[in-house]
Scaffold this active site. Sequence first.
Site, mmCIF file in Angstrom:
data_model
loop_
_atom_site.group_PDB
_atom_site.id
_atom_site.type_symbol
_atom_site.label_atom_id
_atom_site.label_comp_id
_atom_site.label_asym_id
_atom_site.label_seq_id
_atom_site.Cartn_x
_atom_site.Cartn_y
_atom_site.Cartn_z
ATOM 1 N N HIS A 2 0.830 -1.204 0.000
ATOM 2 C CA HIS A 2 0.000 0.000 0.000
ATOM 3 C C HIS A 2 0.863 1.251 0.000
ATOM 4 O O HIS A 2 1.991 1.245 0.466
ATOM 5 C CB HIS A 2 -0.976 0.031 1.174
ATOM 6 C CG HIS A 2 -0.346 -0.066 2.522
ATOM 7 N ND1 HIS A 2 0.212 -1.229 3.016
ATOM 8 C CD2 HIS A 2 -0.202 0.858 3.505
ATOM 9 C CE1 HIS A 2 0.666 -1.019 4.231
ATOM 10 N NE2 HIS A 2 0.442 0.250 4.558
ATOM 11 N N HIS A 52 0.544 5.373 1.036
ATOM 12 C CA HIS A 52 -0.200 6.423 1.722
ATOM 13 C C HIS A 52 -0.075 7.714 0.922
ATOM 14 O O HIS A 52 1.033 8.081 0.526
ATOM 15 C CB HIS A 52 0.404 6.711 3.110
ATOM 16 C CG HIS A 52 0.320 5.585 4.072
ATOM 17 N ND1 HIS A 52 -0.632 5.538 5.068
ATOM 18 C CD2 HIS A 52 1.070 4.467 4.220
ATOM 19 C CE1 HIS A 52 -0.454 4.446 5.788
ATOM 20 N NE2 HIS A 52 0.571 3.782 5.288
#
Length: 130
Positions: free
Chosen positions: A90, A92
């Site tokens: 992932h 951010h």
Amino acid sequence: MENCIFCKIIKKEIPCHQIYEDENFFAFLDIRPLNKGHTLIIPKKHYRWVWDIEEEYSKIVNKLANTLKKALNTEYVQSTIMGDEVPHAHIHLIPRYDGDGHPGLVSLSNIKDVSPEEMKEIVEKIKNNL
């Protein structure tokens, strides 16, 4: 992965404040935001690390970062890859604002209180600018 929280979010087994989805990627607001509009972009296929992803990641990250800038009226969106908080790749995207309480890089302990109503408003602003 059976117990991966992000895989469960993608399957809609766990609710989220979704802002984007295509055939390869899914984006939603972080429930522990470091600033209003803090977004996580994840691949739909489970990868442990960002550098293992086979699909084109940068185009969607660029698109969403620019959308956040416009929707949330900021010139600066910090992108961060940490990878140890959830074992699913992932990125951010964290909108930055003057006086946001994060001198330099964001502090992971400086979580902002954003109400569910504000989260819904932020989702709408972002979607309206996609």
